[in-house]
Design a protein around this motif. Structure first.
Motif, short mmCIF file in Angstrom:
data_model
loop_
_atom_site.label_atom_id
_atom_site.label_comp_id
_atom_site.label_asym_id
_atom_site.label_seq_id
_atom_site.Cartn_x
_atom_site.Cartn_y
_atom_site.Cartn_z
N LEU A 14 51.62 -7.62 29.70
CA LEU A 14 51.09 -8.54 30.70
C LEU A 14 50.43 -7.83 31.88
O LEU A 14 50.13 -8.46 32.89
CB LEU A 14 52.21 -9.47 31.21
N GLU A 36 55.78 -10.67 36.27
CA GLU A 36 56.38 -10.01 35.12
C GLU A 36 57.39 -8.98 35.61
O GLU A 36 57.18 -8.32 36.63
CB GLU A 36 55.31 -9.31 34.27
N ARG A 122 60.32 -7.50 23.52
CA ARG A 122 60.04 -8.58 24.47
C ARG A 122 59.65 -8.01 25.83
O ARG A 122 60.00 -6.90 26.17
CB ARG A 122 61.28 -9.44 24.69
N THR A 123 58.99 -8.87 26.60
CA THR A 123 58.84 -8.62 28.03
C THR A 123 59.48 -9.79 28.75
O THR A 123 59.89 -10.78 28.12
CB THR A 123 57.37 -8.42 28.45
N SER A 182 56.59 -9.76 22.90
CA SER A 182 55.38 -9.17 23.47
C SER A 182 54.11 -9.75 22.86
O SER A 182 53.12 -9.95 23.56
CB SER A 182 55.40 -7.65 23.27
N ALA A 185 53.38 -13.00 24.62
CA ALA A 185 53.48 -12.99 26.08
C ALA A 185 52.19 -13.47 26.74
O ALA A 185 52.23 -14.24 27.72
CB ALA A 185 53.84 -11.60 26.58
N THR A 189 51.93 -16.79 29.08
CA THR A 189 51.50 -16.63 30.47
C THR A 189 50.32 -17.53 30.77
O THR A 189 50.26 -18.16 31.84
CB THR A 189 51.17 -15.16 30.76
#
Length: 200
Positions: A14, A36, A122-123, A182, A185, A189
């Motif tokens: 991100l 983030e 993941r984020t 990810s 993401a 977003t």
């Protein structure tokens, strides 16, 4: 022997969204805050909740692994999320994944345990502010009212048709963590930024 060390710093999925997230936060005048939290350590743990390893791992981490479904326990910089009767996600500060793994394995000893570093999978998005619950409710089927999903709760759910782990943070006004794969993401977003236009 070739040097295999990273020559460039890691890049968050991100990173290109940082300015847009900050702009949405500013424009909403604090109604929603979006950011983030990149590179949080995330270690998946599977073990027998009734065995000796559960208590030993909890002691090693300085927190009790939660046994109540859909709850989170935090101590210091680490948080343990209940994902199932024998599964937890331990979240820590960036760069701590190897230490977390080693402590968990050492504490479990000879007890059967599965420990997997899933940090790169993941984020994490932080969604906070007075309108955070309303924003998330646009795309989440869970009842997010504080009586049903108050601080210290977590759930595997969908948000904007994306599978996420949603965590209601336990600090006052801390809002929510949205842990998202990810590869999804950017899509999520964009969805959040679009939904946030109601508050801009």
């Amino acid at each position: 022997m070739a040097d295999t060390a990273l020559t460039t710093p890691p890049r968050s999925p991100l990173a290109p969204y940082a300015d847009r997230l900050a702009a949405a936060t500013r424009t909403s005048q604090g109604a929603v805050r979006l950011a983030e939290l990149p590179f949080l350590a995330q270690v998946n743990v599977r073990l027998d909740a009734k065995g000796g390893a559960a208590d030993a791992v909890g002691l090693a981490l300085g927190l009790q692994l939660p046994l109540e479904p859909n709850t989170a326990v935090r101590a210091g910089e680490s948080t343990a999320l209940w994902l199932g009767p024998d599964e937890w996600l331990v979240v820590g500060p960036p760069g701590s994944e190897r230490d977390l793994e080693n402590r968990i394995r050492a504490a479990a000893g000879e007890e059967p345990v599965a420990v997997t570093d899933v940090s790169a999978q993941r984020t994490t998005l932080l969604v906070s502010g007075p309108s955070a619950r309303d924003l998330l409710a646009h795309g989440c089927a869970l009842d997010l009212h504080p009586r049903a999903f108050g601080s210290g709760r977590c759930a595997q759910t969908t948000l904007g048709r994306t599978q996420v782990v949603l965590v209601a943070r336990d600090e006052p006004g801390a809002g929510f963590w949205v842990l998202v794969r990810s590869s999804f993401a950017g899509y999520l977003t964009d969805w959040l930024l679009d939904a946030a236009t109601e508050y801009i």
